[in-house]
Design an enzyme around this catalytic site. Structure first.
Site, PDB file in Angstrom:
ATOM      1  N   ASP A 108     -34.695 -17.646 -29.928  1.00 14.12           N
ATOM      2  CA  ASP A 108     -35.883 -16.806 -29.763  1.00 14.12           C
ATOM      3  C   ASP A 108     -36.550 -17.036 -28.416  1.00 14.12           C
ATOM      4  O   ASP A 108     -36.355 -18.070 -27.767  1.00 14.12           O
ATOM      5  CB  ASP A 108     -36.891 -17.050 -30.887  1.00 14.12           C
ATOM      6  CG  ASP A 108     -37.487 -18.454 -30.877  1.00 14.12           C
ATOM      7  OD1 ASP A 108     -36.709 -19.422 -30.722  1.00 14.12           O
ATOM      8  OD2 ASP A 108     -38.718 -18.592 -31.015  1.00 14.12           O
ATOM      9  N   GLU A 160     -38.133 -21.237 -32.739  1.00 11.22           N
ATOM     10  CA  GLU A 160     -38.620 -22.480 -32.129  1.00 11.22           C
ATOM     11  C   GLU A 160     -39.938 -22.260 -31.411  1.00 11.22           C
ATOM     12  O   GLU A 160     -40.825 -23.131 -31.432  1.00 11.22           O
ATOM     13  CB  GLU A 160     -37.566 -23.010 -31.155  1.00 11.22           C
ATOM     14  CG  GLU A 160     -37.825 -24.422 -30.628  1.00 11.22           C
ATOM     15  CD  GLU A 160     -38.652 -24.471 -29.345  1.00 11.22           C
ATOM     16  OE1 GLU A 160     -39.030 -25.570 -28.918  1.00 11.22           O
ATOM     17  OE2 GLU A 160     -38.938 -23.394 -28.773  1.00 11.22           O
TER      18      GLU A 160
END
Length: 416
Positions: free
Chosen positions: A80, A175
């Protein structure tokens, strides 16, 4: 063009931006697109046990080809990108043989990536850079890490003659919103130890990070017509400003560095009637971290005494802790990484992370997991860039680390 760079340029074309304050994992369904691309690529390379689970974790194995009982080594990166800036429609610029001058970011007229503002750029004169075009972030955090791990995997799968132990690969979602380890199956992953590849400039090697908490403040005011407000109005916005001003002035990100912690007001919105404030609280020292949280709650208590019970509601939730105490029993991970860097003419820079990685949480979940560099700079914004030669060096570093694990056991056997 090297394998890692080619992969990176493909991966950044996928919008994988995560989203704060979601009650499901992953926070955005679009992260599955890159996850499935990576899984298919790993299968095509010949990796084993490749899967994408229902929460968007990608895992795979490269079987051992040595008879020695080498510890199972994992490499982990996150897919991400940060919610802070758009990652949609990334248009990378490749600057060949950088000459040290300001780089025009072509998507925004008049915008430059300027070494006068970012002097680290001058370390790359004569080398090749990848920058944004100014309209998005680049995504090197952490698609550079993903690409470097994938290039390492490809190398070993194409060179079965090189002995190595079993290698585990893991790519995580979310994350950037603090949830990257929430659904990570440490036992199922099967590594004894691991490295996250989620750091910055070439040579960074990290096994200390902040203790971290998120905090929310909700202020209940009382809106009265300002013409008749004397003695009656409680302005939630002004009370919020008072709350912020009661926190230590210099314990603010813009005034801190190294091991210094901070309170960071990340968001404030509201009206006279009600205001909301989001904070993050950070400190490398656990005792100071606990003191910061206590001070935060005492500030709310003081304002409740001043303005009446229930005026200020404050809540704190711990996010992750300093992984140092979990890595120190496994310092050979740091020693091997330093040794590998030095053999590759990379200057090791052991420094505390002024943030966190999945590795911090995973270390507390039983998987010791220090952090390696990716080669990137200025993450989370339009000035992000990465050096192509640094990405190539990091890939070499991962390959050499795998070999050193096998050699380490051989040395122990010889010494025994």
């Amino acid at each position: 063009m090297s394998s890692a760079v080619e992969k990176f340029l493909r991966y950044v074309s996928y919008d994988t931006q995560s989203k704060d304050e979601q009650d499901h994992l992953p926070s955005t369904e679009k992260q599955f697109v890159l996850a499935n691309v990576l899984a298919e690529e790993l299968k095509a390379m010949g990796a084993s046990d490749v899967k994408v689970d229902s929460q968007c974790y990608v895992t795979a194995s490269i079987p051992a080809n040595t008879r020695r009982n080498v510890p199972v080594l994992g490499f982990i990166a996150h897919m991400d990108t940060a919610p802070a800036f758009s990652g949609c429609g990334v248009k990378p610029q490749i600057i060949k043989n950088y000459d040290g001058s300001p780089v025009p970011l072509q998507g925004v007229p008049g915008l430059f990536l300027d070494p006068a503002e970012f002097p680290d750029m001058l370390d790359y004169v004569g080398k090749d850079l990848i920058t944004t075009d100014g309209t998005t972030l680049l995504g090197a955090d952490d698609k550079a890490g993903v690409a470097e791990i994938m290039a390492m995997a490809q190398f070993f799968l194409e060179h079965p003659e090189i002995p190595h132990g079993q290698i585990k690969i893991g790519f995580t979602p979310d994350e950037e919103v603090g949830c990257g380890a929430d659904g990570f199956d440490v036992a199922g992953f099967g590594a004894d130890v691991a490295y996250t590849v989620d750091g910055g400039a070439l040579g960074e090697l990290e096994y200390e990070n902040f203790n971290a908490a998120g905090a929310k403040v909700r202020i209940h005011g009382s809106s009265i017509h300002p013409g008749s407000a004397k003695g009656k109005m409680k302005n939630a916005l002004l009370i919020g400003m008072e709350f912020q001003n009661m926190l230590p002035v210099f314990e603010n990100p813009m005034y801190t560095e190294g091991y210094e912690g901070f309170y960071h007001l990340d968001m404030m919105r509201g009206s006279v009637e009600e205001a909301l404030m989001d904070y993050i609280i950070r400190d490398h020292d656990r005792e100071k971290f606990e003191q910061k949280k206590k001070q935060f709650l005492l500030t709310a208590d003081f304002l409740n005494q001043k303005y009446g019970p229930g005026t200020v509601e404050a809540e704190i939730k711990d996010s992750y802790y300093n992984m140092k105490e979990k890595i120190e029993p496994h310092m050979y991970l740091i020693d091997l990484a330093k040794e590998a860097m030095e053999e590759l003419s990379i200057q090791p820079k052991i420094c505390p992370i002024r943030g966190g990685t999945d590795g911090a949480r995973l270390s507390y979940m039983g998987l010791p997991c220090p952090n390696l560099c990716t080669g990137g700079h200025n993450f989370h914004g339009k000035y992000e860039y990465i050096c192509i030669q640094s990405m190539e060096k990091v890939t070499e570093l991962l390959i050499l680390l795998v070999q050193k694990f096998e050699q380490l056991l051989q040395k122990e056997e010889n010494n025994g």
